[in-house]
Motif scaffolding. Structure first.
Motif, PDB file in Angstrom:
ATOM      1  N   GLY A  79       0.791  -1.230   0.000  1.00  0.00           N
ATOM      2  CA  GLY A  79       0.000   0.000   0.000  1.00  0.00           C
ATOM      3  C   GLY A  79       0.816   1.268   0.000  1.00  0.00           C
ATOM      4  O   GLY A  79       0.305   2.340   0.327  1.00  0.00           O
ATOM      5  N   ALA A 478      -1.807  -3.010  -4.001  1.00  0.00           N
ATOM      6  CA  ALA A 478      -2.802  -2.889  -2.933  1.00  0.00           C
ATOM      7  C   ALA A 478      -3.940  -1.989  -3.392  1.00  0.00           C
ATOM      8  O   ALA A 478      -3.776  -1.162  -4.300  1.00  0.00           O
ATOM      9  N   ARG A 481      -4.180   2.681   0.520  1.00  0.00           N
ATOM     10  CA  ARG A 481      -2.888   3.202   0.953  1.00  0.00           C
ATOM     11  C   ARG A 481      -2.608   2.810   2.395  1.00  0.00           C
ATOM     12  O   ARG A 481      -3.511   2.798   3.234  1.00  0.00           O
TER      13      ARG A 481
END
Length: 526
Positions: A79, A478, A481
């Motif tokens: 992320g 991802a 975040r």
């Protein structure tokens, strides 16, 4: 899906419609007069513009490489935003920063001559806000080779305290963002901002240029100086194709150093700053206004290669008035003004385009007549950065869809149809027609002009970047975040000033002003 823009001119200043009609009629009439006048209007302004949705979504601010691949900022498996290179269809993805630079990193731009990729990173500032390259706090300029090797941090000495780490309560938060190579690859322009206490002048925004050099294999950013003096809020945009200067947008108080007529408080306007050619230099630039006085938000922009047309992002076609439109309209109508625009416009800048009622599209602006034509029609979207490919045949566009998960913004590819290769030539005359510009006049804004903290020239001592302490797999990407963003404490002190300004504007205009979208969308910094 393909979208074809409508061709009518949507709005223009008085006399522009007559000038455009006259040019067109002369072209149609044929003969020597027609041939002479044809060049006054860019073929891009009249050509149809079509776009199609790309099969792969690269997110915000994807750009092209010389060989037609795409550079992007995407999330790694953990992320964290990283810099990637891939084919247009998303295949053959290579993460350039996953194993070489402490992230998050984003906003990659390949040097026009190849060899180096410029990008922004928060890697050396543990306390940061936003996403690298888009305006926040904690960003520095970096370069690395096209294979991801030899990463260097370019901005050090041009930062406050030589780029020392700051925290939420100590030091001076800063950011370097929206950085672009000059066409010859010898210079970089970018926006630099610093968040100082109000007692020390508050937040300052500047536009800087520096000379990119490589000595014994080590890249550096030298001779850094201020070309856009601190006033209100700025965002630099790409250079003109002829290298004479760059586009930028600015918002501040009632008056502006960049135009003789008052644009209005908080009104984001688009300009061209010429640094080279007759009568201009980095010390004495000349500025041409590109957008008109319609109370609209005007920001991202690029020139067409012939420099007769500017393509810009604007919300002027929004079917309903956004929060931003209401604010700017009220300020223009009443002549409202207030001090401390560097600090208050920081928050205004962040709030303008994040409301659910904000919608923007791409527009073509004729440089000479200021006639404006809508190119796209995204009914529920916001168009951020967009860029030409190397031969000016295609534009890559990221579009945020309101109410959707926009970690990976859908990517669209646009092109002008019927423009020949010969019409893509960059003009040799500097200044190009219509871009002579006028001198910057800081006296127009009085005390709203802020002190230059480091006028330069400053030579940055570049730093070889240490390997990241934690490395995640480049894929799969991802969908959310990771990490946290921290809004510096000093920025909270600007909030009271800004809200007081909005209250004063409400009283003066007799208009009710709702809660700014920024206060309900703090999560955008995550």
């Amino acid at each position: 899906m393909r979208i074809r823009a409508s061709t009518p001119v949507l709005g223009y200043r008085r006399g522009a419609g007559f000038a455009l009609a006259l040019c067109v009629s002369l072209v149609i009439s044929g003969g020597r007069v027609a041939a002479a006048e044809k060049s006054l209007i860019s073929p891009y302004f009249g050509a149809s513009f079509t776009i199609h949705k790309n099969s792969y979504a690269f997110g915000q601010a994807a750009s092209w490489t010389r060989d037609g691949k795409v550079l992007s900022g995407q999330l790694d498996s953990a992320g964290v935003s990283q810099v990637y290179r891939a084919n247009l269809d998303g295949s053959d993805q290579q993460c350039l920063t996953c194993n070489t630079v402490q992230g998050p990193s984003a906003f990659p731009q390949e040097r026009p001559q190849g060899g180096w990729i410029l990008f922004e990173s928060y890697g050396q500032q543990a306390t940061h806000t936003g996403t690298p390259g888009f305006g926040g706090y904690g960003g520095d300029l970096y370069v690395l080779h096209e294979d991801g090797s030899d990463p260097y941090r370019l901005t050090t000495n041009s930062d406050p305290n030589d780029g020392a780490a700051y925290t939420a309560s100590t030091g001076v938060p800063y950011d370097n963002f929206h950085a672009y190579w000059s066409p010859d690859g010898r210079q970089i322009v970018w926006t630099h901002t610093e968040a100082h206490p109000l007692s020390e002048g508050g937040q300052t925004w500047e536009m800087l240029i520096g000379d990119f050099t490589v000595k014994n294999g080590v890249p550096s950013l030298l001779n850094v100086r201020v070309v856009g003096k601190p006033y209100g809020a700025y965002e630099t945009q790409p250079w003109a194709p002829d290298g004479s200067g760059f586009l930028f947008c600015a918002a501040g108080g009632l008056r502006s150093p960049y135009q003789s007529t008052p644009p209005g408080w908080g009104h984001m306007q688009l300009y061209f700053m010429r640094l080279y050619g007759r009568g201009a230099s980095p010390a004495h630039p000349r500025v041409t206004k590109i957008s008109d006085d319609t109370p609209a938000y005007n920001e991202q922009a690029v020139f067409t290669p012939d420099m007769k047309t500017v393509i810009m992002m604007s919300n002027r076609g929004n079917p309903e008035n956004s929060w931003y439109d209401l604010i700017v309209s009220a300020a223009m109508r009443t002549g409202f003004d207030a001090p401390n625009t560097g600090s208050t416009q920081t928050l205004q800048f962040l709030s303008d385009f994040i409301g659910s009622d904000f919608n923007s599209n791409l527009y073509a602006v004729d440089v000479r007549t200021k006639a404006i034509r809508q190119l796209t029609d995204f009914a529920n979207g916001v168009v951020p950065e967009f860029y030409w490919n190397h031969d000016y045949s295609k534009i890559i566009i990221g579009v945020e869809t309101k109410g959707a998960n926009n970690v990976d913004l859908p990517t669209w590819i646009g092109q002008f149809n019927g423009v020949s290769n010969s019409e893509r030539q960059v003009p040799k005359q500097i200044p190009a027609p219509g871009l002579e510009g006028t001198p910057v006049n800081m006296a127009r804004v009085g005390s709203q002009a802020q002190a230059i903290r480091d006028p330069g020239p400053t030579d940055n001592v570049s730093v070889r970047v240490p390997l990241p302490s934690i490395r995640a797999a480049a894929q799969p990407h991802a969908t959310e975040r990771s990490g946290t963003s921290t809004v510096p404490g000093v920025v909270a002190t600007y909030l009271g000033l800004w809200l007081n300004d909005l209250t004063a504007l409400s009283r003066l205009s007799g208009q009710s002003i709702s809660t700014p979208p920024l206060l309900g969308a703090v999560g955008q910094f995550g």
